[in-house]
Design a protein around this motif. Structure first.
Motif, PDB file in Angstrom:
ATOM      1  N   ASP A  79      30.385  35.660  45.954  1.00  0.00           N
ATOM      2  CA  ASP A  79      29.123  35.073  45.486  1.00  0.00           C
ATOM      3  C   ASP A  79      27.950  36.024  45.688  1.00  0.00           C
ATOM      4  O   ASP A  79      26.791  35.601  45.665  1.00  0.00           O
ATOM      5  CB  ASP A  79      28.847  33.757  46.213  1.00  0.00           C
ATOM      6  CG  ASP A  79      28.777  33.921  47.723  1.00  0.00           C
ATOM      7  OD1 ASP A  79      29.093  35.025  48.229  1.00  0.00           O
ATOM      8  OD2 ASP A  79      28.406  32.949  48.413  1.00  0.00           O
ATOM      9  N   TYR A  80      28.233  37.313  45.855  1.00  0.00           N
ATOM     10  CA  TYR A  80      27.192  38.314  46.115  1.00  0.00           C
ATOM     11  C   TYR A  80      27.261  39.392  45.048  1.00  0.00           C
ATOM     12  O   TYR A  80      28.352  39.851  44.679  1.00  0.00           O
ATOM     13  CB  TYR A  80      27.431  38.925  47.504  1.00  0.00           C
ATOM     14  CG  TYR A  80      26.337  39.839  48.008  1.00  0.00           C
ATOM     15  CD1 TYR A  80      25.154  39.322  48.518  1.00  0.00           C
ATOM     16  CD2 TYR A  80      26.510  41.219  48.015  1.00  0.00           C
ATOM     17  CE1 TYR A  80      24.154  40.156  49.017  1.00  0.00           C
ATOM     18  CE2 TYR A  80      25.518  42.062  48.513  1.00  0.00           C
ATOM     19  CZ  TYR A  80      24.349  41.530  49.016  1.00  0.00           C
ATOM     20  OH  TYR A  80      23.370  42.359  49.509  1.00  0.00           O
ATOM     21  N   LYS A  81      26.097  39.782  44.531  1.00  0.00           N
ATOM     22  CA  LYS A  81      26.027  40.894  43.591  1.00  0.00           C
ATOM     23  C   LYS A  81      25.288  42.041  44.269  1.00  0.00           C
ATOM     24  O   LYS A  81      24.190  41.835  44.802  1.00  0.00           O
ATOM     25  CB  LYS A  81      25.333  40.482  42.290  1.00  0.00           C
ATOM     26  CG  LYS A  81      26.143  39.453  41.504  1.00  0.00           C
ATOM     27  CD  LYS A  81      25.625  39.231  40.099  1.00  0.00           C
ATOM     28  CE  LYS A  81      26.548  38.275  39.331  1.00  0.00           C
ATOM     29  NZ  LYS A  81      26.137  38.087  37.928  1.00  0.00           N
ATOM     30  N   ASN A  82      25.901  43.210  44.246  1.00  0.00           N
ATOM     31  CA  ASN A  82      25.312  44.316  45.002  1.00  0.00           C
ATOM     32  C   ASN A  82      25.107  45.550  44.127  1.00  0.00           C
ATOM     33  O   ASN A  82      25.681  45.686  43.049  1.00  0.00           O
ATOM     34  CB  ASN A  82      26.164  44.652  46.223  1.00  0.00           C
ATOM     35  CG  ASN A  82      27.610  44.970  45.883  1.00  0.00           C
ATOM     36  OD1 ASN A  82      28.009  44.970  44.719  1.00  0.00           O
ATOM     37  ND2 ASN A  82      28.397  45.243  46.898  1.00  0.00           N
ATOM     38  N   VAL A  83      24.286  46.446  44.630  1.00  0.00           N
ATOM     39  CA  VAL A  83      23.988  47.670  43.898  1.00  0.00           C
ATOM     40  C   VAL A  83      25.209  48.564  43.804  1.00  0.00           C
ATOM     41  O   VAL A  83      25.478  49.136  42.742  1.00  0.00           O
ATOM     42  CB  VAL A  83      22.816  48.428  44.559  1.00  0.00           C
ATOM     43  CG1 VAL A  83      22.686  49.840  43.980  1.00  0.00           C
ATOM     44  CG2 VAL A  83      21.514  47.673  44.336  1.00  0.00           C
ATOM     45  N   ILE A  84      25.985  48.686  44.879  1.00  0.00           N
ATOM     46  CA  ILE A  84      27.055  49.679  44.866  1.00  0.00           C
ATOM     47  C   ILE A  84      28.084  49.392  43.776  1.00  0.00           C
ATOM     48  O   ILE A  84      28.523  50.303  43.071  1.00  0.00           O
ATOM     49  CB  ILE A  84      27.732  49.809  46.249  1.00  0.00           C
ATOM     50  CG1 ILE A  84      28.702  50.984  46.272  1.00  0.00           C
ATOM     51  CG2 ILE A  84      28.411  48.518  46.662  1.00  0.00           C
ATOM     52  CD1 ILE A  84      28.081  52.325  45.958  1.00  0.00           C
ATOM     53  N   SER A  85      28.466  48.141  43.568  1.00  0.00           N
ATOM     54  CA  SER A  85      29.432  47.833  42.509  1.00  0.00           C
ATOM     55  C   SER A  85      28.856  48.165  41.141  1.00  0.00           C
ATOM     56  O   SER A  85      29.527  48.756  40.286  1.00  0.00           O
ATOM     57  CB  SER A  85      29.830  46.354  42.572  1.00  0.00           C
ATOM     58  OG  SER A  85      30.481  46.058  43.786  1.00  0.00           O
ATOM     59  N   ASN A  86      27.607  47.780  40.929  1.00  0.00           N
ATOM     60  CA  ASN A  86      26.978  47.993  39.622  1.00  0.00           C
ATOM     61  C   ASN A  86      26.564  49.448  39.405  1.00  0.00           C
ATOM     62  O   ASN A  86      26.661  49.960  38.291  1.00  0.00           O
ATOM     63  CB  ASN A  86      25.780  47.051  39.480  1.00  0.00           C
ATOM     64  CG  ASN A  86      26.207  45.609  39.303  1.00  0.00           C
ATOM     65  OD1 ASN A  86      26.591  45.201  38.223  1.00  0.00           O
ATOM     66  ND2 ASN A  86      26.177  44.846  40.390  1.00  0.00           N
ATOM     67  N   SER A  87      26.121  50.115  40.465  1.00  0.00           N
ATOM     68  CA  SER A  87      25.776  51.532  40.312  1.00  0.00           C
ATOM     69  C   SER A  87      27.017  52.349  39.985  1.00  0.00           C
ATOM     70  O   SER A  87      26.943  53.313  39.209  1.00  0.00           O
ATOM     71  CB  SER A  87      25.108  52.062  41.580  1.00  0.00           C
ATOM     72  OG  SER A  87      25.993  52.057  42.679  1.00  0.00           O
ATOM     73  N   CYS A  88      28.153  51.966  40.563  1.00  0.00           N
ATOM     74  CA  CYS A  88      29.394  52.676  40.246  1.00  0.00           C
ATOM     75  C   CYS A  88      29.793  52.474  38.791  1.00  0.00           C
ATOM     76  O   CYS A  88      30.240  53.422  38.129  1.00  0.00           O
ATOM     77  CB  CYS A  88      30.520  52.218  41.178  1.00  0.00           C
ATOM     78  SG  CYS A  88      30.455  52.924  42.831  1.00  0.00           S
ATOM     79  N   LEU A  89      29.648  51.245  38.275  1.00  0.00           N
ATOM     80  CA  LEU A  89      29.960  51.001  36.866  1.00  0.00           C
ATOM     81  C   LEU A  89      29.035  51.829  35.978  1.00  0.00           C
ATOM     82  O   LEU A  89      29.481  52.460  35.008  1.00  0.00           O
ATOM     83  CB  LEU A  89      29.826  49.515  36.547  1.00  0.00           C
ATOM     84  CG  LEU A  89      30.017  49.123  35.078  1.00  0.00           C
ATOM     85  CD1 LEU A  89      31.379  49.563  34.542  1.00  0.00           C
ATOM     86  CD2 LEU A  89      29.845  47.611  34.891  1.00  0.00           C
ATOM     87  N   PHE A  90      27.749  51.843  36.288  1.00  0.00           N
ATOM     88  CA  PHE A  90      26.793  52.667  35.550  1.00  0.00           C
ATOM     89  C   PHE A  90      27.208  54.140  35.594  1.00  0.00           C
ATOM     90  O   PHE A  90      27.239  54.831  34.558  1.00  0.00           O
ATOM     91  CB  PHE A  90      25.400  52.477  36.154  1.00  0.00           C
ATOM     92  CG  PHE A  90      24.435  53.580  35.813  1.00  0.00           C
ATOM     93  CD1 PHE A  90      23.934  53.715  34.522  1.00  0.00           C
ATOM     94  CD2 PHE A  90      24.016  54.481  36.782  1.00  0.00           C
ATOM     95  CE1 PHE A  90      23.048  54.740  34.203  1.00  0.00           C
ATOM     96  CE2 PHE A  90      23.131  55.508  36.483  1.00  0.00           C
ATOM     97  CZ  PHE A  90      22.646  55.634  35.181  1.00  0.00           C
ATOM     98  N   HIS A  91      27.521  54.618  36.770  1.00  0.00           N
ATOM     99  CA  HIS A  91      27.865  56.017  36.990  1.00  0.00           C
ATOM    100  C   HIS A  91      29.146  56.403  36.241  1.00  0.00           C
ATOM    101  O   HIS A  91      29.203  57.450  35.587  1.00  0.00           O
ATOM    102  CB  HIS A  91      28.032  56.226  38.498  1.00  0.00           C
ATOM    103  CG  HIS A  91      28.311  57.620  38.919  1.00  0.00           C
ATOM    104  ND1 HIS A  91      27.363  58.449  39.476  1.00  0.00           N
ATOM    105  CD2 HIS A  91      29.463  58.349  38.905  1.00  0.00           C
ATOM    106  CE1 HIS A  91      27.907  59.619  39.771  1.00  0.00           C
ATOM    107  NE2 HIS A  91      29.183  59.575  39.436  1.00  0.00           N
ATOM    108  N   ILE A  92      30.167  55.556  36.337  1.00  0.00           N
ATOM    109  CA  ILE A  92      31.438  55.829  35.650  1.00  0.00           C
ATOM    110  C   ILE A  92      31.230  55.860  34.143  1.00  0.00           C
ATOM    111  O   ILE A  92      31.743  56.748  33.440  1.00  0.00           O
ATOM    112  CB  ILE A  92      32.492  54.779  36.048  1.00  0.00           C
ATOM    113  CG1 ILE A  92      32.916  54.976  37.514  1.00  0.00           C
ATOM    114  CG2 ILE A  92      33.718  54.838  35.134  1.00  0.00           C
ATOM    115  CD1 ILE A  92      33.738  53.835  38.083  1.00  0.00           C
ATOM    116  N   ALA A  93      30.463  54.893  33.622  1.00  0.00           N
ATOM    117  CA  ALA A  93      30.191  54.866  32.181  1.00  0.00           C
ATOM    118  C   ALA A  93      29.443  56.121  31.736  1.00  0.00           C
ATOM    119  O   ALA A  93      29.735  56.700  30.682  1.00  0.00           O
ATOM    120  CB  ALA A  93      29.394  53.613  31.829  1.00  0.00           C
ATOM    121  N   ALA A  94      28.479  56.563  32.550  1.00  0.00           N
ATOM    122  CA  ALA A  94      27.708  57.756  32.206  1.00  0.00           C
ATOM    123  C   ALA A  94      28.612  58.984  32.122  1.00  0.00           C
ATOM    124  O   ALA A  94      28.504  59.799  31.191  1.00  0.00           O
ATOM    125  CB  ALA A  94      26.609  57.976  33.244  1.00  0.00           C
TER     126      ALA A  94
END
Length: 459
Positions: free
Chosen positions: A184-199
């Protein structure tokens, strides 16, 4: 001043210890390949003291308790960097075997033996290791197996499929599986990694779909969630928030790896698109780095959230590792910041080398790179962070990360991971009638045992 004999004796012991540590410290000349690679070879040997896969009953690609699966992914990513910088094949077979062994049954780095603990960030860190293999032309899998590009695309596809627009306007949850704490928690590290991998996939493949995903994730992090705030052209990167209050109550911790992964993702996009927008974003993260530079030496990195208080966990003691790698990537991809970053990398590397003067081997690394010697801390995280910062002093002597247009040789599959059942946000699994029957029988047996124990206690 009236000093007791005991205090004088203690002071002399401390001075002697510090001098001894400095004498045993790694002999490092920053930027000199022979010196750097001799030092990092010893550091990797220290890392592998914690490795589990070469022992009887161990698991290939895993490190010993209390170290987590994600840290193994980070460790092997760093070792790929060393393989590239130092052109040393000593550990090539071990790295290759580990990346292959931990792919999971569906080749997406969601192995079934990690289902009790694996989160989006854990999967992502193995994805980052595979990206290193892809961009460095590390030994490719055989043609009948998914290549590093295909494996990184599977990580991307399964993570992107878990994007959750129903809560907080988007974003990934911390956890993959509903039964894990933090779902139930949304964090920067999971989303920053998705952003980074996509980039990075966008840059490597020249496929704009990945760039569009990166832009979507970035917009959510900066403009929708409020996890990243802009103040005076400086980004403040927080940790995350729970979905119960629509992500409105931020957890204010600030960690090196969150900022580093965001900064490097922007650097990859700038290098690929040449869009000044991404250069400006890099600038803002560079401005935000100041809190991670030691106040007594502005060129040496430290984990400000926990290091001075001496309260860094096993996880947190590894964060400077990926930050150092991301800083090196940014220095290479965005030339305007190269000189600034090299000052930090070189000074931090010298401090890290001095910290690697402890333990029974005399070259065990510590956490505090400003201390001037070994500070008594030790572990996998301390070894990984020292490895990354020291080998980064060689970055200007080697080529930037490859793309498929500049010599990258990895085979891809844009559909990788999309045919698996465990990639959706709700994580629905097919359950057979046999499984249902077995579960019913097991439940009945447990109830009978419980009732028998209750009767026995009453008697």
């Amino acid at each position: 001043m009236n000093l007791s004999f005991k205090s004088i004796h203690t002071t002399l012991l401390l001075v002697t210890l510090l001098v001894t540590q400095q004498a045993n410290a790694l002999d490092l000349i920053v930027g000199d390949k022979d010196s750097v690679c001799a030092a990092t070879s010893k550091i990797i040997d220290g890392m592998l003291d914690y490795y589990d896969g070469s022992e009887y009953g161990g698991v290939v690609g895993m490190f010993k308790v209390p170290y987590y699966w994600w840290q193994a992914g980070e460790a092997f990513g760093g070792m790929i960097g060393n393989w590239y910088y130092c052109q040393d094949t000593k550990h090539e077979e071990l790295i290759y075997a580990s990346l292959m062994a931990q792919r999971g049954e569906d080749y997406n780095y969601i192995p079934s033996n990690q289902s009790l603990t694996e989160g989006n960030d854990d999967q992502a860190f193995w994805g980052l290791a595979v990206l290193e293999a892809m961009e460095r032309n590390f030994t490719n899998p055989p043609s009948d197996q998914p290549g590093w590009l295909a494996l990184s695309q599977a990580v991307y596809n399964t993570m992107w499929a878990r994007w959750d627009p129903e809560h907080c306007g988007g974003g990934l949850r911390w956890q993959i599986f509903t039964w894990n704490k933090g779902y139930d928690y949304k964090n920067v590290i999971s989303n920053s990694c998705l952003f980074h991998i996509a980039a990075r996939l966008g840059r490597y493949t020249n496929n704009n779909t990945y760039v569009e995903t990166a832009e979507t994730v970035y917009d959510w992090l900066v403009n929708t969630s409020g996890f990243i705030k802009l103040e005076d052209e400086t980004y403040i990167v927080y940790d995350g928030a729970g979905i119960a209050n629509n992500c409105s109550q931020l957890s204010a911790e600030r960690w090196t790896y969150n900022l580093g992964i965001m900064m490097a993702g922007c650097a990859y996009l700038y290098n690929h698109t040449e869009d000044q927008k991404w250069a400006t974003e890099v600038d803002r993260y560079v401005n935000g780095m100041s809190i991670f530079l030691n106040s007594s030496n502005n060129n040496i990195l430290y984990e400000q959230q926990c290091q001075e208080a001496g309260k860094c966990s096993n996880d947190q003691r590894s964060f400077k590792s990926i930050f150092s790698r991301c800083m090196a990537a940014t220095a290479k991809l965005v030339p305007k910041h190269t000189d600034y970053f090299m000052k930090i990398i070189d000074a931090s590397a010298e401090g890290a080398a001095k910290s690697c003067s402890g333990g029974s081997d005399g070259v065990t690394c510590g956490i505090n790179w400003s201390y001037g010697g070994w500070d008594g801390w030790y572990g996998l995280g301390e070894q990984m962070t020292a490895l990354e910062i020291i080998q980064s002093t060689l970055l200007m002597d080697r080529e930037a990360a490859y793309s498929n247009e500049t010599g990258g040789s990895s085979e891809g599959n844009a559909e990788a991971g999309l045919d698996t059942k465990d990639y959706s946000n709700k994580n629905e699994f097919e359950v057979s009638q046999k499984d249902k029957t077995g579960a019913a029988i097991l439940t009945t047996v447990v109830l009978v045992i419980f009732l028998m124990l209750a009767v026995w206690m009453l008697i």
